[in-house]
Design an enzyme around this catalytic site. Sequence first.
Site, mmCIF file in Angstrom:
data_model
loop_
_atom_site.group_PDB
_atom_site.id
_atom_site.type_symbol
_atom_site.label_atom_id
_atom_site.label_comp_id
_atom_site.label_asym_id
_atom_site.label_seq_id
_atom_site.Cartn_x
_atom_site.Cartn_y
_atom_site.Cartn_z
ATOM 1 N N ALA A 66 10.162 2.124 0.746
ATOM 2 C CA ALA A 66 11.353 1.026 1.047
ATOM 3 C C ALA A 66 11.715 -0.177 0.862
ATOM 4 O O ALA A 66 10.291 -0.876 -0.023
ATOM 5 C CB ALA A 66 11.187 1.495 2.220
ATOM 6 N N GLY A 111 7.678 4.362 1.289
ATOM 7 C CA GLY A 111 9.170 5.697 1.322
ATOM 8 C C GLY A 111 9.425 6.549 0.391
ATOM 9 O O GLY A 111 9.419 7.944 0.671
ATOM 10 N N GLU A 114 7.142 9.236 1.721
ATOM 11 C CA GLU A 114 7.461 10.184 3.226
ATOM 12 C C GLU A 114 7.933 10.763 2.450
ATOM 13 O O GLU A 114 8.902 12.035 2.529
ATOM 14 C CB GLU A 114 8.423 9.157 3.824
ATOM 15 C CG GLU A 114 6.812 8.147 4.443
ATOM 16 C CD GLU A 114 7.307 7.189 5.508
ATOM 17 O OE1 GLU A 114 7.991 6.889 5.249
ATOM 18 O OE2 GLU A 114 6.792 7.275 6.811
ATOM 19 N N GLU A 134 1.513 1.103 4.492
ATOM 20 C CA GLU A 134 2.434 -0.394 5.614
ATOM 21 C C GLU A 134 1.916 -1.117 5.891
ATOM 22 O O GLU A 134 2.327 -2.090 6.377
ATOM 23 C CB GLU A 134 3.489 0.714 6.007
ATOM 24 C CG GLU A 134 4.955 1.544 4.844
ATOM 25 C CD GLU A 134 4.006 2.784 4.887
ATOM 26 O OE1 GLU A 134 2.730 2.935 4.827
ATOM 27 O OE2 GLU A 134 4.816 3.091 4.773
HETATM 28 N N1 COA Z 1 10.351 -3.099 -1.752
HETATM 29 C C1 COA Z 1 11.339 -4.128 -3.193
HETATM 30 N N2 COA Z 1 10.826 -4.446 -4.582
HETATM 31 C C2 COA Z 1 10.123 -3.363 -4.718
HETATM 32 C C3 COA Z 1 9.179 -1.983 -4.417
HETATM 33 C C4 COA Z 1 9.470 -2.195 -2.459
HETATM 34 N N3 COA Z 1 9.257 -0.988 -2.023
HETATM 35 N N4 COA Z 1 7.790 -2.102 -5.272
HETATM 36 C C5 COA Z 1 8.094 -3.044 -5.953
HETATM 37 N N5 COA Z 1 9.496 -3.718 -6.268
HETATM 38 C C6 COA Z 1 10.150 -4.251 -7.081
HETATM 39 C C7 COA Z 1 8.856 -5.627 -7.143
HETATM 40 O O1 COA Z 1 9.258 -6.278 -6.477
HETATM 41 C C8 COA Z 1 8.979 -5.550 -8.604
HETATM 42 O O2 COA Z 1 10.559 -6.738 -9.681
HETATM 43 P P1 COA Z 1 11.243 -7.767 -9.417
HETATM 44 O O3 COA Z 1 10.778 -7.251 -11.036
HETATM 45 O O4 COA Z 1 13.066 -7.854 -9.406
HETATM 46 O O5 COA Z 1 9.759 -8.800 -9.043
HETATM 47 C C9 COA Z 1 9.358 -4.108 -9.536
HETATM 48 O O6 COA Z 1 9.974 -4.141 -8.068
HETATM 49 C C10 COA Z 1 8.387 -3.986 -10.329
HETATM 50 O O7 COA Z 1 6.975 -4.304 -9.105
HETATM 51 P P2 COA Z 1 5.831 -4.284 -9.665
HETATM 52 O O8 COA Z 1 5.224 -5.250 -8.694
HETATM 53 O O9 COA Z 1 6.057 -5.776 -10.486
HETATM 54 O O10 COA Z 1 5.162 -3.805 -10.489
HETATM 55 P P3 COA Z 1 3.135 -3.098 -10.502
HETATM 56 O O11 COA Z 1 3.479 -2.541 -11.798
HETATM 57 O O12 COA Z 1 2.990 -4.925 -10.939
HETATM 58 O O13 COA Z 1 3.253 -2.977 -9.563
HETATM 59 C C11 COA Z 1 3.561 -1.272 -7.318
HETATM 60 C C12 COA Z 1 3.139 -1.906 -8.647
HETATM 61 C C13 COA Z 1 4.156 0.013 -6.312
HETATM 62 C C14 COA Z 1 1.495 -1.099 -6.955
HETATM 63 C C15 COA Z 1 3.711 -2.044 -6.416
HETATM 64 O O14 COA Z 1 4.742 -3.095 -6.692
HETATM 65 C C16 COA Z 1 3.432 -1.837 -4.629
HETATM 66 O O15 COA Z 1 2.596 -2.522 -3.779
HETATM 67 N N6 COA Z 1 4.898 -2.060 -4.475
HETATM 68 C C17 COA Z 1 4.887 -2.174 -2.976
HETATM 69 C C18 COA Z 1 4.511 -0.703 -2.921
HETATM 70 C C19 COA Z 1 4.853 -0.443 -0.868
HETATM 71 O O16 COA Z 1 4.014 -1.441 -0.829
HETATM 72 N N7 COA Z 1 5.854 0.159 -0.175
HETATM 73 C C20 COA Z 1 5.429 0.368 1.153
HETATM 74 C C21 COA Z 1 6.986 -0.589 1.199
HETATM 75 S S1 COA Z 1 7.320 -0.048 3.312
#
Ligand code: COA
Length: 259
Positions: A66, A111, A114, A134
């Site tokens: 999400a 999400g 999910e 989460e």
């Molecule tokens: N919601 C909003 N934005 C997200 C996102 C999310 N769930 N997951 C990634 N993004 C965005 C980042 O903020 C970033 O945006 P920006 O370039 O404007 O700063 C872009 O996507 C790229 O992500 P980034 O974190 O820079 O890539 P990465 O390769 O370093 O890491 C992940 C990849 C997937 C490990 C990391 O993005 C992450 O942990 N995301 C969240 C996962 C999560 O907790 N999901 C559950 C949500 S309830």
Amino acid sequence: MNFESLLFEADGEIAIVTINRPEKLNALNETVISELDACFEDLASDESVRGVIITGAGSKAFVAGADISQFPTLTRDDAVAFAKKGQHVFSRIEKMPKPVVAAVNGFALGGGCELALACHLRVASTHAQFGQPEVGLGVIPGYGGTQRLPRVVGRGIATEMILTGKPVSAERAYEIGLVNRVSEPEDLLEAAKQVTRSMTSKAPIAIAHALKAIRESDGPLADGLIEEARLFGDSFDTEDMQEGVSAFLERRKPEFRGR
Ligand code: COA
């Protein structure tokens, strides 16, 4: 179909829906959730579509969860409504009367995991990762993860995934039954099409009945068996049943019409 954050493509009887926010790793914001709702409502009743594949744009992510940027302003009540909206859309996908296959091309987190769980089958690329991170954000899965993950992989492994937040590789996902196939990234879509075609070539009403009967396995066995017998009976009222049985006896390929 025209959407802001979804791409839509048809390949014969298969509809391919791509979540298209690669710059945000296809995170599910309000627009994506609403568009998935509208898209799957249409696909459910579109008789030219017999199967659906859902995937993410780009090579990095299926869906990274999400959209976390929406969280800071949510009140408790907003958060309940937020979870219910997502749950409604994912239940719509789960209740589709035709097979929905997730082609998981990268991160399937929160999400994203999910969403994959709400699909009927999952095909993953070798570099996909599945996880429910989460609790690391101080929340819990809200789009069905606490309910569907235990049903797919068993309570022990689901509890570990949800309480540690640690993602699992595609290989491990295959071992625990979270994915049905693993393929090289460049072959993923074809692998997903192949598995979808192996279902769309069968009798569409029987497929819809089978999906419904399988969903009943969430409840008590006795109720599920009653529903199975009812749906088994319903399939005898179809032209496709006559065609399927005749084709078998005449040693030819059946031509199903969905009637
Ligand atoms: N919601 C909003 N934005 C997200 C996102 C999310 N769930 N997951 C990634 N993004 C965005 C980042 O903020 C970033 O945006 P920006 O370039 O404007 O700063 C872009 O996507 C790229 O992500 P980034 O974190 O820079 O890539 P990465 O390769 O370093 O890491 C992940 C990849 C997937 C490990 C990391 O993005 C992450 O942990 N995301 C969240 C996962 C999560 O907790 N999901 C559950 C949500 S309830």
